[in-house]
Structure formats: structure tokens, C-alpha cells
Design an enzyme around this catalytic site. Structure first.
Site, PDB file in Angstrom:
ATOM      1  N   ASP A 256      -2.021   3.909  -4.430  1.00 30.15           N
ATOM      2  CA  ASP A 256      -2.784   3.041  -3.535  1.00 30.15           C
ATOM      3  C   ASP A 256      -2.195   1.635  -3.454  1.00 30.15           C
ATOM      4  OD1 ASP A 256      -4.970   2.673  -1.680  1.00 30.15           O
ATOM      5  OD2 ASP A 256      -5.798   1.321  -3.181  1.00 30.15           O
TER       6      ASP A 256
ATOM      7  N   HIS B  19       0.855  -1.184   0.000  1.00 28.75           N
ATOM      8  CA  HIS B  19       0.000   0.000   0.000  1.00 28.75           C
ATOM      9  C   HIS B  19       0.891   1.235   0.000  1.00 28.75           C
ATOM     10  CE1 HIS B  19      -3.207   2.797   0.871  1.00 28.75           C
ATOM     11  NE2 HIS B  19      -2.557   3.222   1.938  1.00 28.75           N
TER      12      HIS B  19
ATOM     13  N   ARG C 214      18.924  14.543  11.235  1.00 27.90           N
ATOM     14  CA  ARG C 214      19.150  15.867  10.644  1.00 27.90           C
ATOM     15  C   ARG C 214      20.426  15.919   9.812  1.00 27.90           C
ATOM     16  NH1 ARG C 214      18.009  20.554  14.965  1.00 27.90           N
ATOM     17  NH2 ARG C 214      18.194  21.725  13.001  1.00 27.90           N
TER      18      ARG C 214
ATOM     19  N   LYS D 204       0.164  10.935   1.004  1.00 25.45           N
ATOM     20  CA  LYS D 204       0.950  10.333  -0.076  1.00 25.45           C
ATOM     21  C   LYS D 204       0.445  10.775  -1.447  1.00 25.45           C
ATOM     22  CE  LYS D 204       0.120   6.109   1.273  1.00 25.45           C
ATOM     23  NZ  LYS D 204      -0.717   6.403   2.464  1.00 25.45           N
TER      24      LYS D 204
END
Length: 307
Positions: free
Chosen positions: A179, A140, A245, A161
Site C-alpha cells: 500500500d 502507493h 513484445r 498488486k
């Protein structure tokens, strides 16, 4: 237990535009990407012979058979056809020997022909079968192509998304699947993603519904398949959680036994995910080419501290 996949001989015939010399009415399914040139079998050596492979005859095998008498040809080919191989393909438009056609009908074995040279046809057929028979799963998510990099976007439903994919298409990038992403392991190093046929080129956006990407954004905004180079996990921003980071620690997502470089990107209002994906795609390509910006910065800092 691993699932075994098959591809029909009819599909191979259509893909390579093969001429059907003899084609029985039964359905023939191919379950191995290996093929065979039966040179040794023509002289009677059948040790370790794999009868599940497609057999390809070229000029060498045909010349050897032509030097025999009709009785000898029938005898040698009879031992070959009685193994009931899935199909015999004759290359270079070589004329079909009458004994071969007779035995093909006797043992109900398909005989096909191509005009392509033997080696070139074998290479193309093996590559095609490797894709069609590759191990696969469905995930998915969303698959997009950004600057030539295949990015698989994963995350919980509603995290953004599809919205990020639409923004990427507006910026000139391409949608592969939304999807449901069908992922195939086409080699020991490569994964290729595509969309199920029924939902190909469609995308779902909450509040709007189903959108036909090809019609709204044009043919340049879609692509049928793409290699997966990077996995991006989207998650809702969690206050207090420490996010990477610098990028000094490489992260990977294992899919079908392959480790694919991955990133985790927190989502919160105001973040332009499309720009982040573009930078991630370019940075991933740089790293594959041997340049790591985080390591370069760390190197400069260490050199500065050494003075």
C-alpha cells in the site's frame, strides 16, 4: 525546496550502544551525514570548520592533547567546544580528559564513547546517517523481493498488486511493503524501500481484509528493507494498445532523480502475474550482468539476413 531530515542523537546512541559520559537533557538533532576528526582544530585551525558535524576523537588527537599541560589543553579544547558542536564521540574506549568533561558541561555539549576503532566507527556512522538522512518519498504500491531483486509494483487501486504479492509469497518470495512504500535515496545510485512502521508486515486483500503476512506465511515471507532494482507498472489490458513484445527499447521510471529500469505489464484474467514477476526478476539480473536476450535474438536475426 528539498525537505531536510534529522535523526536524534538518542537514536544514534542506542544504535551504536554508545557510552554516555556527559549527556545534557536537551534534545540534540543531527542533520548532516558528514562527520569530522578535529585534528587540525586541536592545533587551532578553524577555517572551513563545519560545527554542525559530529566530532570524533581517536588515538592521534588524544595523544596530541595528552602531551600538553592542563592549561594548554583547556585553552585548545575551549576554542573547540565554544563552537558548540552537536556531539563529541571518543573512540577506542580512550579515557576522557578532565578538561574535556569540564568544557562539555560548560557548553552543554554531549560527550560519548565507543570501544570501536576510530576508522571503523566513522565508516559505520556515516553509512547509518546516509540512510537516516536520505531524501525520501512515499509511493502507493507494493515492494517485494523476488530472487534477490527488489521489485516495486505500481498501478491503479484494484489492479491486482497485493494479490500478485500474495502469490509470490506462496512461491517463497518476500514482502517488504504493501500500500505505502517509503523510498529513500541512500546513495547516488541506490534506492531503498521499506514500509511505514504502523503497517509493516500487513497486507490488504479486497474481499478478505487485512492479513498479517508474518503470522500466516512465517518470518521467511517478510523483509524490512530492500533495494529497488526494477519497477513494474500494472495496468488493465487495453484492446488495440501495442505492448512491447521484444524488450529492445529500455524503459525507466525516475524516482528521486534516479532512473530505475521499468516494465509495463498488462493485466487480464488468466495471466499468472507471479510467474511473470519471477521471469522479470531473473531477466533484469541477467541484463545487469551484461546479457540482453532481446539484443542477442536481434543479432542472430541480422546475421541470418546477411547471408
Amino acid at each position: 525546496m528539498a525537505e531536510n531530515f534529522t535523526v536524534s542523537l538518542d537514536k544514534i546512541i542506542k544504535e551504536f550502544k554508545l557510552e554516555s559520559i556527559y549527556l545534557p537533557e536537551k534534545e540534540v538533532l543531527i542533520d548532516t551525514a558528514d562527520v569530522n576528526r578535529p585534528g587540525l582544530q586541536m592545533v587551532g585551525f578553524y577555517d572551513y570548520f563545519d560545527a554542525t558535524r559530529i566530532q570524533i576523537l581517536g588515538r592521534v588527537e588524544n595523544s596530541y592533547l595528552e602531551d600538553m599541560t592542563s592549561k594548554e589543553r583547556y585553552e585548545h579544547l575551549g576554542k573547540f567546544f565554544e563552537k558548540r558542536v552537536p556531539a563529541v564521540i571518543v573512540a577506542r574506549n580512550i579515557p576522557i580528559l578532565p578538561e574535556m568533561l569540564e568544557l562539555a558541561k560548560k557548553y552543554d555539549t554531549p560527550v560519548l564513547r565507543t570501544s570501536t576503532p576510530t576508522s571503523a566507527f566513522m565508516s559505520a556512522l556515516i553509512a547509518y546517517l546516509n540512510v537516516e538522512l536520505a531524501p525520501r518519498i512515499t509511493r502507493h504500491g507494493v515492494l517485494v523481493e523476488v530472487y534477490g531483486e527488489g521489485i516495486l509494483i505500481l498501478g491503479e487501486s484494484g489492479v491486482g498488486k497485493s494479490e500478485a504479492a500474495v502469490e509470490l509469497m506462496k512461491r517463497g518470495h518476500r514482502l517488504v511493503a504493501d500500500d505505502a512504500v517509503e523510498i529513500k535515496k541512500v546513495s547516488s545510485k541506490s534506492l531503498v524501500g521499506s514500509s511505514p512502521d504502523i503497517i509493516r508486515h500487513f497486507i490488504e486483500i479486497r474481499g478478505i481484509g487485512i492479513v498479517d503476512v508474518k503470522r500466516i506465511f512465517g518470518m521467511g515471507a517478510v523483509k524490512d528493507t530492500e533495494k529497488i532494482d526494477l519497477v513494474i507498472h500494472l495496468e488493465t489490458w487495453q484492446k488495440g494498445k501495442q505492448y512491447d513484445r521484444l524488450g529492445l527499447v529500455d524503459e525507466y521510471t525516475n524516482i528521486l532523480g534516479l532512473d530505475i529500469p521499468s516494465l509495463t505489464i498488462p493485466v487480464r484474467p488468466g495471466r499468472n502475474l507471479a510467474i511473470i514477476f519471477e521471469v522479470a526478476a531473473m531477466n533484469n539480473r541477467q541484463r545487469r550482468m551484461g546479457y540482453n536476450a532481446a539484443e542477442e535474438l536481434n543479432k542472430r536475426i541480422m546475421e541470418q539476413m546477411s547471408f
